[in-house]
Enzyme design. Structure first.
Site, mmCIF file in Angstrom:
data_model
loop_
_atom_site.group_PDB
_atom_site.id
_atom_site.type_symbol
_atom_site.label_atom_id
_atom_site.label_comp_id
_atom_site.label_asym_id
_atom_site.label_seq_id
_atom_site.Cartn_x
_atom_site.Cartn_y
_atom_site.Cartn_z
ATOM 1 N N GLN A 145 0.117 2.892 -5.631
ATOM 2 C CA GLN A 145 -1.274 3.320 -5.453
ATOM 3 C C GLN A 145 -2.172 2.974 -6.644
ATOM 4 O OE1 GLN A 145 -1.234 7.423 -4.268
ATOM 5 N NE2 GLN A 145 -2.160 6.920 -2.302
ATOM 6 N N ARG A 168 0.869 -1.193 0.000
ATOM 7 C CA ARG A 168 0.000 0.000 0.000
ATOM 8 C C ARG A 168 0.905 1.243 0.000
ATOM 9 N NH1 ARG A 168 -4.868 -2.343 2.046
ATOM 10 N NH2 ARG A 168 -6.223 -0.917 0.966
ATOM 11 N N ASP A 208 -3.477 -0.665 -6.617
ATOM 12 C CA ASP A 208 -4.072 -1.135 -5.364
ATOM 13 C C ASP A 208 -5.512 -1.638 -5.580
ATOM 14 O OD1 ASP A 208 -4.987 -1.524 -2.813
ATOM 15 O OD2 ASP A 208 -4.348 0.430 -2.055
ATOM 16 N N TYR A 213 -1.655 -0.451 8.762
ATOM 17 C CA TYR A 213 -2.790 -1.314 9.107
ATOM 18 C C TYR A 213 -3.032 -1.300 10.613
ATOM 19 C CZ TYR A 213 -3.087 -3.455 4.486
ATOM 20 O OH TYR A 213 -3.274 -3.679 3.153
ATOM 21 N N SER A 252 -7.976 -1.450 -2.571
ATOM 22 C CA SER A 252 -8.640 -0.148 -2.369
ATOM 23 C C SER A 252 -9.745 0.069 -3.401
ATOM 24 C CB SER A 252 -7.627 0.999 -2.458
ATOM 25 O OG SER A 252 -6.835 1.011 -1.302
HETATM 26 P P1 NAD Z 1 -8.784 -2.875 6.537
HETATM 27 O O1 NAD Z 1 -9.824 -3.396 5.615
HETATM 28 O O2 NAD Z 1 -7.623 -3.736 6.892
HETATM 29 O O3 NAD Z 1 -9.496 -2.451 7.913
HETATM 30 C C1 NAD Z 1 -10.577 -1.531 7.915
HETATM 31 C C2 NAD Z 1 -10.459 -0.604 9.091
HETATM 32 O O4 NAD Z 1 -10.787 -1.301 10.308
HETATM 33 C C3 NAD Z 1 -9.088 0.010 9.318
HETATM 34 O O5 NAD Z 1 -9.178 1.414 9.233
HETATM 35 C C4 NAD Z 1 -8.718 -0.453 10.719
HETATM 36 O O6 NAD Z 1 -7.985 0.532 11.446
HETATM 37 C C5 NAD Z 1 -10.085 -0.671 11.324
HETATM 38 N N1 NAD Z 1 -10.098 -1.488 12.555
HETATM 39 C C6 NAD Z 1 -9.390 -2.595 12.847
HETATM 40 N N2 NAD Z 1 -9.684 -3.033 14.114
HETATM 41 C C7 NAD Z 1 -10.620 -2.197 14.601
HETATM 42 C C8 NAD Z 1 -11.318 -2.117 15.823
HETATM 43 N N3 NAD Z 1 -11.116 -2.991 16.805
HETATM 44 N N4 NAD Z 1 -12.204 -1.114 16.008
HETATM 45 C C9 NAD Z 1 -12.415 -0.205 15.008
HETATM 46 N N5 NAD Z 1 -11.783 -0.214 13.829
HETATM 47 C C10 NAD Z 1 -10.886 -1.208 13.621
HETATM 48 O O7 NAD Z 1 -8.254 -1.468 6.059
HETATM 49 P P2 NAD Z 1 -7.978 -0.934 4.591
HETATM 50 O O8 NAD Z 1 -9.124 -0.178 4.104
HETATM 51 O O9 NAD Z 1 -7.436 -2.046 3.773
HETATM 52 O O10 NAD Z 1 -6.829 0.116 4.897
HETATM 53 C C11 NAD Z 1 -5.731 -0.263 5.707
HETATM 54 C C12 NAD Z 1 -4.755 0.865 5.883
HETATM 55 O O11 NAD Z 1 -4.058 1.104 4.675
HETATM 56 C C13 NAD Z 1 -5.401 2.179 6.259
HETATM 57 O O12 NAD Z 1 -4.553 2.845 7.152
HETATM 58 C C14 NAD Z 1 -5.452 2.936 4.962
HETATM 59 O O13 NAD Z 1 -5.529 4.322 5.148
HETATM 60 C C15 NAD Z 1 -4.151 2.486 4.357
HETATM 61 N N6 NAD Z 1 -4.128 2.588 2.908
HETATM 62 C C16 NAD Z 1 -3.051 3.185 2.309
HETATM 63 C C17 NAD Z 1 -3.007 3.297 0.937
HETATM 64 C C18 NAD Z 1 -1.832 3.934 0.258
HETATM 65 O O14 NAD Z 1 -1.108 4.670 0.865
HETATM 66 N N7 NAD Z 1 -1.616 3.628 -0.992
HETATM 67 C C19 NAD Z 1 -4.043 2.805 0.167
HETATM 68 C C20 NAD Z 1 -5.108 2.198 0.797
HETATM 69 C C21 NAD Z 1 -5.123 2.082 2.171
#
Ligand code: NAD
Length: 378
Positions: A127, A122, A130, A229, A133
């Site tokens: 990006q 990620r 991804d 994450y 996403s």
């Molecule tokens: P994910 O599907 O793994 O999880 C969804 C959300 O659930 C996350 O925000 C996580 O913090 C939350 N979560 C986990 N345990 C929890 C709890 N007990 N209570 C409440 N919330 C809880 O997440 P995702 O959408 O795949 O994204 C993962 C990370 O990657 C995020 O920080 C996102 O911003 C980041 N991301 C970065 C990029 C990039 O830079 N290219 C792209 C996409 C996502």
């Protein structure tokens, strides 16, 4: 070099790995693109659209497989298809290498090389590739539409000659990609939205979408790992989270849950007591069904009704918006191929900070450390 796309074998799958705009880009990279006839139909794309873009179409699945150098798919191809590929061929798809490591076995036995979309870092550079996403964006959007359709009330506040209708109150748990898109969509429909996440960084994103961020005392714990994450949080933090959510649930019309911790069962955030406190007609849309669900009452893929509250846990929501899901995924794959293909040939440079980590299996050997460990334990 031939890049091949077949009809997906899962009857519930309606996405296709390539759309015509990507075929054009790939043909310009000096490769041949071949599709199985009808591969795009569930996503509303005709064979003739692919042909116009420069692809060849065939109904002979076995011949297509035998001539394939790179097989692109949405889901992990069926064993019967993997068996038809030549040794050394490359497979790129959502392969679930860490969720279902044992199902990677045939890729190993057949001497294939496999890149898993889930393993693409990620990072800023990756990006555009991804796929997680892209699909999460669609899932978050569609979850709100399902809620709006199921609820006995409207989302926006309306002032009419017959009086005012108050806006719906929506609570979104987990503010990753899907959760943030759910917040944005619910806001666009006019709901009052609250968001919750254990990662402090999510607060700013939630507030920037015009929603309120619910905070709890994390007891000094940092819930975000180096990759961005969430980590598993302490039982104490979980108890505080569940208590806060149960209090909010009383005045919430719709809870959308998307909390996940990579490699773990989804955390339970909505208890039976919280559901019991919700108004008749309220809904819970649980987007974490594939990893067990965020609500105690969730049954993945089913609708459960308790005292007039419906708990809905749809699986594979991205496939319910097949055209745009395919378009985004196809662009992600094309961006990945643009670094993988040099002068019309696959150039497997494992020192590349995307190609290396994204590779699960190379020439029949598990190379991703977690997959390797999971297969060794057996
Ligand atoms: P994910 O599907 O793994 O999880 C969804 C959300 O659930 C996350 O925000 C996580 O913090 C939350 N979560 C986990 N345990 C929890 C709890 N007990 N209570 C409440 N919330 C809880 O997440 P995702 O959408 O795949 O994204 C993962 C990370 O990657 C995020 O920080 C996102 O911003 C980041 N991301 C970065 C990029 C990039 O830079 N290219 C792209 C996409 C996502």
């Amino acid at each position: 070099m031939q890049i091949t796309v077949l009809k997906e074998t899962d009857p519930n799958e309606s996405r296709v790995a390539l759309v015509p705009e990507s075929v054009k880009k790939l043909v310009a990279m000096n490769v041949t693109v071949a599709l199985e006839s009808g591969a795009g139909l569930p996503a509303t794309i005709n064979d003739s659209d692919y042909e116009t873009a420069g692809a060849s179409i065939s109904s002979d699945r076995a011949a297509l497989l035998a001539a394939t150098d790179i097989l692109l798919a949405v889901n992990r191809p069926a064993d019967s298809d993997l068996g038809g590929l030549k040794s050394g061929a490359i497979v790129i798809a959502f392969l679930r290498p860490l969720d279902e490591p044992q199902k990677m076995q045939l890729l190993l036995e057949r001497g294939l090389t496999a890149f898993a979309i889930e393993l693409i870092p990620r990072s800023t550079r990756a990006q555009s590739m991804d796929g997680l996403s892209s699909m999460a964006t669609i899932v978050g959007y569609k979850a709100v539409l399902i809620a709006a359709e199921q609820m006995p009330r409207m989302f926006p506040m309306l002032t009419t000659a017959a009086g005012t209708v108050p806006p719906a109150k929506v609570l979104v748990l987990g503010a990753g990609v899907a959760g943030l898109q759910a917040i944005a969509t619910a806001r666009r429909l006019g709901a009052i939205v609250e968001g919750f996440d254990v990662r402090a960084a999510a607060g700013e994103a939630v507030r920037s979408l015009g929603a309120k961020f619910l905070e709890i005392d994390m007891g000094g714990m940092q819930a975000e790992d180096a990759g961005g994450y969430a980590r598993e949080v302490t039982e104490e933090v979980m108890d505080r989270s569940r208590a806060l959510i149960a209090r909010q649930a009383i005045q919430t019309d719709c809870i959308i849950t998307s909390a996940q911790v990579p490699g773990k069962r989804a955390p339970i955030l909505v208890t039976e007591e919280a559901v019991a406190g919700m108004k008749r007609g309220s809904v819970v849309i649980d987007l974490a069904g594939s990893t067990g669900g965020n609500c105690t009452l969730t049954r993945p893929g089913e609708v459960v009704e308790v005292n007039g509250v419906r708990i809905i846990a749809p699986l594979n929501l991205a496939a319910t918006v097949p055209l745009h899901a395919s378009q985004l995924y196809s662009r992600n794959l094309t961006a990945f191929l643009s670094i993988l293909i040099k002068e019309g040939q696959a150039n497997l440079d494992f020192s590349d900070d995307i190609i290396g980590p994204a590779c699960a299996v190379h020439q029949g050997q598990a190379v991703e450390p977690r997959l390797k460990a999971a297969l060794a334990v057996r």
